[in-house]
Write a protein that holds these residues in place. Sequence first.
Motif, PDB file in Angstrom:
ATOM      1  N   THR A   1      -4.786  14.053  -1.974  1.00 59.90           N
ATOM      2  CA  THR A   1      -4.387  12.795  -1.352  1.00 59.90           C
ATOM      3  C   THR A   1      -4.816  11.643  -2.235  1.00 59.90           C
ATOM      4  O   THR A   1      -5.930  11.638  -2.747  1.00 59.90           O
ATOM      5  N   TYR A   2      -3.925  10.687  -2.378  1.00 58.10           N
ATOM      6  CA  TYR A   2      -4.274   9.494  -3.129  1.00 58.10           C
ATOM      7  C   TYR A   2      -3.574   8.306  -2.505  1.00 58.10           C
ATOM      8  O   TYR A   2      -2.452   8.415  -2.031  1.00 58.10           O
ATOM      9  N   SER A   3      -4.267   7.170  -2.519  1.00 52.58           N
ATOM     10  CA  SER A   3      -3.646   5.948  -2.021  1.00 52.58           C
ATOM     11  C   SER A   3      -4.059   4.785  -2.906  1.00 52.58           C
ATOM     12  O   SER A   3      -5.091   4.836  -3.568  1.00 52.58           O
TER      13      SER A   3
ATOM     14  N   HIS B   1       0.848  -1.194   0.000  1.00 51.02           N
ATOM     15  CA  HIS B   1       0.000   0.000   0.000  1.00 51.02           C
ATOM     16  C   HIS B   1       0.880   1.238   0.000  1.00 51.02           C
ATOM     17  O   HIS B   1       1.944   1.257   0.593  1.00 51.02           O
ATOM     18  N   TYR B   2       0.404   2.248  -0.718  1.00 46.57           N
ATOM     19  CA  TYR B   2       1.111   3.526  -0.674  1.00 46.57           C
ATOM     20  C   TYR B   2       0.110   4.656  -0.678  1.00 46.57           C
ATOM     21  O   TYR B   2      -0.998   4.531  -1.177  1.00 46.57           O
ATOM     22  N   SER B   3       0.516   5.746  -0.050  1.00 44.54           N
ATOM     23  CA  SER B   3      -0.323   6.918   0.076  1.00 44.54           C
ATOM     24  C   SER B   3       0.534   8.150  -0.192  1.00 44.54           C
ATOM     25  O   SER B   3       1.658   8.247   0.297  1.00 44.54           O
TER      26      SER B   3
ATOM     27  N   ASN C   1       5.583  19.648  -2.771  1.00 40.50           N
ATOM     28  CA  ASN C   1       5.903  19.153  -1.432  1.00 40.50           C
ATOM     29  C   ASN C   1       4.834  18.140  -1.051  1.00 40.50           C
ATOM     30  O   ASN C   1       3.645  18.396  -1.209  1.00 40.50           O
ATOM     31  N   MET C   2       5.264  16.966  -0.561  1.00 39.42           N
ATOM     32  CA  MET C   2       4.289  15.932  -0.233  1.00 39.42           C
ATOM     33  C   MET C   2       4.788  15.043   0.895  1.00 39.42           C
ATOM     34  O   MET C   2       5.955  15.070   1.260  1.00 39.42           O
ATOM     35  N   THR C   3       3.856  14.252   1.411  1.00 43.60           N
ATOM     36  CA  THR C   3       4.160  13.208   2.387  1.00 43.60           C
ATOM     37  C   THR C   3       3.860  11.876   1.714  1.00 43.60           C
ATOM     38  O   THR C   3       2.790  11.693   1.139  1.00 43.60           O
ATOM     39  N   VAL C   4       4.799  10.943   1.806  1.00 46.16           N
ATOM     40  CA  VAL C   4       4.669   9.641   1.143  1.00 46.16           C
ATOM     41  C   VAL C   4       4.711   8.544   2.196  1.00 46.16           C
ATOM     42  O   VAL C   4       5.576   8.556   3.073  1.00 46.16           O
ATOM     43  N   LYS C   5       3.769   7.593   2.106  1.00 48.34           N
ATOM     44  CA  LYS C   5       3.769   6.413   2.974  1.00 48.34           C
ATOM     45  C   LYS C   5       3.800   5.186   2.083  1.00 48.34           C
ATOM     46  O   LYS C   5       3.046   5.084   1.121  1.00 48.34           O
ATOM     47  N   LEU C   6       4.683   4.244   2.418  1.00 47.89           N
ATOM     48  CA  LEU C   6       4.832   3.016   1.647  1.00 47.89           C
ATOM     49  C   LEU C   6       4.944   1.856   2.623  1.00 47.89           C
ATOM     50  O   LEU C   6       5.769   1.876   3.522  1.00 47.89           O
ATOM     51  N   GLY C   7       4.066   0.861   2.461  1.00 48.12           N
ATOM     52  CA  GLY C   7       4.061  -0.247   3.405  1.00 48.12           C
ATOM     53  C   GLY C   7       3.720  -1.575   2.765  1.00 48.12           C
ATOM     54  O   GLY C   7       3.368  -1.660   1.591  1.00 48.12           O
ATOM     55  N   ASP C   8       3.817  -2.608   3.584  1.00 50.34           N
ATOM     56  CA  ASP C   8       3.618  -3.985   3.156  1.00 50.34           C
ATOM     57  C   ASP C   8       2.773  -4.688   4.217  1.00 50.34           C
ATOM     58  O   ASP C   8       3.150  -4.727   5.388  1.00 50.34           O
ATOM     59  N   ILE C   9       1.611  -5.205   3.817  1.00 54.35           N
ATOM     60  CA  ILE C   9       0.729  -5.913   4.748  1.00 54.35           C
ATOM     61  C   ILE C   9       0.842  -7.403   4.450  1.00 54.35           C
ATOM     62  O   ILE C   9       0.408  -7.862   3.393  1.00 54.35           O
TER      63      ILE C   9
END
Length: 174
Positions: A97-99, A63-65, A123-131
């Motif tokens: 915002t998009y995910s 997942h990424y946001s 300028n942005m905030t990025v989240k990257l994860g693995d479930i």
Amino acid sequence: MLRPNRKRLNRIGLVLIVVSIVLFSVSVALLMQSTNTYSNVYVAPGTSNHYYKAGVHAGDDIHYSIQQTSNGSVNVTAFLIAPDGAHYGNISLSPTTYSAVVVAPASGNWTLVITNNGNSQVNMTVKLGDIGYLNTFAVVFGFALLPSGLVLLAISAYSAAMEKRKKKKMDSLR
């Protein structure tokens, strides 16, 4: 007549509720541990930023946001690159915002590429994860145990109320 053992029902119900809470806590901890957050990311016009997620297993959810923190309109695209070079989860960032979530078809290191196609810096905030499977299992099993524990406690309380009512009725007949 078969009467439920209230003490046993209470204990089992409480154990199920505690196990459910523990499973939910573990799943939240695993999710927090597997998610990387990059704040105050600047992407210059015409350039790309790359973010890596190592050790992803086939079947996991990646997942990424992306959240825009700068003012104005943006022309940003983002996509994931699989270990075999295939592109997944292509998006154009028009809202702020998009995910997206992609089920990983291959194991290995995945790359999130964010490209600024506009004329101004973004300028942005990025989240990257693995479930992973364990996290999914903990959420589903914990969700199933909570109502089970609550039902056992309700049956125990109902049984106690019926016994009290029956005893009161028997005492009034004497």
